[in-house]
Design a protein around this motif. Structure first.
Motif, PDB file in Angstrom:
ATOM      1  N   ASN A 211       0.845  -1.176   0.000  1.00 14.55           N
ATOM      2  CA  ASN A 211       0.000   0.000   0.000  1.00 14.55           C
ATOM      3  C   ASN A 211       0.890   1.240   0.000  1.00 14.55           C
ATOM      4  O   ASN A 211       0.670   2.203  -0.728  1.00 14.55           O
ATOM      5  N   ASP A 283      -6.821   0.273  -2.921  1.00 21.82           N
ATOM      6  CA  ASP A 283      -6.443  -1.139  -2.928  1.00 21.82           C
ATOM      7  C   ASP A 283      -6.251  -1.602  -4.370  1.00 21.82           C
ATOM      8  O   ASP A 283      -7.151  -1.477  -5.202  1.00 21.82           O
ATOM      9  N   GLY A 331       2.775  -6.644  -0.329  1.00 22.40           N
ATOM     10  CA  GLY A 331       1.447  -7.065  -0.825  1.00 22.40           C
ATOM     11  C   GLY A 331       1.335  -7.200  -2.335  1.00 22.40           C
ATOM     12  O   GLY A 331       0.965  -8.259  -2.849  1.00 22.40           O
TER      13      GLY A 331
END
Ligand code: ADP
Length: 396
Positions: A211, A283, A331
């Protein structure tokens, strides 16, 4: 020997208790909404059921006490005596120019963390509160501070100085510091290990794409440049952060809309990046979905993100006069095969070739370049908690 790792955010406290004899995680968890309504502790003891405590947590001290209670709990706990915790390792955001190594916390270290409140206004106060809370809750154990900026302290002046009047560097220590240091340190060391490169003769680029995202150039095991700056705002396009931008944009919007500098910085930190361009979400999975459904803004957000990552890799290849290995982590870097592949398409001129079959995996350590690729490309899942625990152990 068991080490407790603590990572405090402004309203959160994440923890892991690690048995250093085999580096196994005994329990991990998260206190959320500290200081606001609806505080909650989610405790995950390994091999036992998840345990949720919904109780007001007016500050980090209350949260730390609840964590200790959960670790000691007869049913959900994993230790019998608080003395089993040999030390506590704390992630601390900003160590300014003072620390390039982990340190055992004493009054002077606490003062430095406090002196850096201006540089890390959201995190440093929470980090200090977390340390003080653990000193009270686990008084026998040494507290160790591991700074997110530490790994980048080896950058040379030419990389960390901003081209503004030098007096601001002298007066206020305004310079590039870089963040995600624990992750860049762990992942670059792991890259050296799995690649078999000679650590004293190696050129590694780590792309930490989460992020928040940052890239670092690691020459002979030492960081020589990184994309985040005085604060985490500089560099890549992130979930909600703009990354690099012409500062004159702020003046222009300020004049047009009468916004203050604080409001504009808030906009650059919280409403920009993937969220700002796509208008959909911060996201990456949501942006991707919107792109598949035909959103032009989502498509261009993805393209701009990939383009910026590729440009930084190109720049850091120049900074090191070559690159032996590029590693994706965090991520997005660990999970998103398409983004990895798209970034590497830009790097064909370096002789980077991706094996698309190998690239299909998610979140496992894997070489994803072909045998004849001139640069090795890896996925290496980051593990900041384990790195903090190892550094804490080494220090005590
Ligand atoms: P941070 O620690 O900065 O909060 P993380 O490293 O946890 O960030 O990364 C979070 C990001 O990773 C989110 O934007 C999320 O969309 C992205 N992500 C997680 N899983 C996937 C996936 N399977 N494909 C693409 N992106 C993913």
């Amino acid at each position: 020997m068991k080490i407790l790792v603590i990572n405090c955010g402004s309203s959160s406290l994440k923890y892991q208790l690690i048995d250093m004899d085999n580096e196994a995680v005994l329990a991990k968890g998260l206190c959320e909404r500290i200081g606001i309504e609806g505080s909650k502790l989610t405790h995950e003891p390994m091999g036992k059921e998840k345990y949720v405590v919904e109780k007001p947590m007016k500050n980090h001290q209350v949260a730390a006490d609840l964590v200790i209670n959960a670790l000691l709990d007869a049913e959900h706990g994993v230790i019998k005596d608080i003395k089993e915790i040999a030390a506590v390792g704390h992630r601390v955001l900003h160590g300014g120019k003072y620390y390039s190594d982990p340190v055992v916390v004493n009054e002077n270290v606490k003062k430095v963390i406090k002196d850096c409140f201006d540089l890390g206004p959201l995190h440093n106060p929470a980090n200090l509160t977390g340390i003080i809370a653990c000193e009270a809750a686990i008084p026998h154990a040494p507290q160790v501070a591991i700074f997110d900026t530490a790994f980048h302290q080896t950058m040379p002046e030419k990389a960390y100085l901003y081209a503004i009047p030098y007096e601001y560097y002298e007066k206020y220590s305004i310079r590039k510091y870089g963040f995600h240091g624990t992750s860049h340190s762990y992942v670059s060391k792991r890259t050296l290990k799995v690649s078999g490169l000679d650590p004293k003769n190696s050129k590694v680029i780590v792309a930490h794409l989460g992020n928040g995202g940052s890239i670092s150039a690691v020459l002979n095991g030492k960081c020589i440049d990184t994309s985040m700056g005085l604060t985490p705002l500089e560099g890549l396009i992130m979930g909600t952060r703009s990354g690099d931008i012409d500062p004159a944009v702020l003046q222009y919007i300020s004049h047009k809309e009468g916004k203050t500098i604080d409001e504009l910085l808030n906009m650059l930190n919280k409403q920009s990046g993937m969220l700002g361009i796509s208008g959909v979400s911060s996201d990456f999975r949501d942006v991707k979905k919107a792109e598949a459904e035909g959103s032009h803004r989502a498509k261009v957000a993805n393209e701009a993100f990939v383009y910026r990552v590729a440009k930084y890799i190109g720049a850091y290849t120049a900074a090191m006069n070559g690159v032996d290995a590029i590693t994706f982590t965090a991520g997005v870097g660990e999970n998103d095969a398409i983004i990895r592949s798209q970034v590497c398409e830009y790097l064909g001129y370096l002789g980077v070739k991706i094996d698309e079959e190998k690239n299909k995996v998610r979140a496992i350590e894997q070489l994803i370049s072909t045998e004849d690729s001139r640069v090795k490309v890896y996925i290496i899942p980051t593990n900041e908690e384990l790195m903090i625990a190892r550094e804490t152990l080494a220090l005590i």
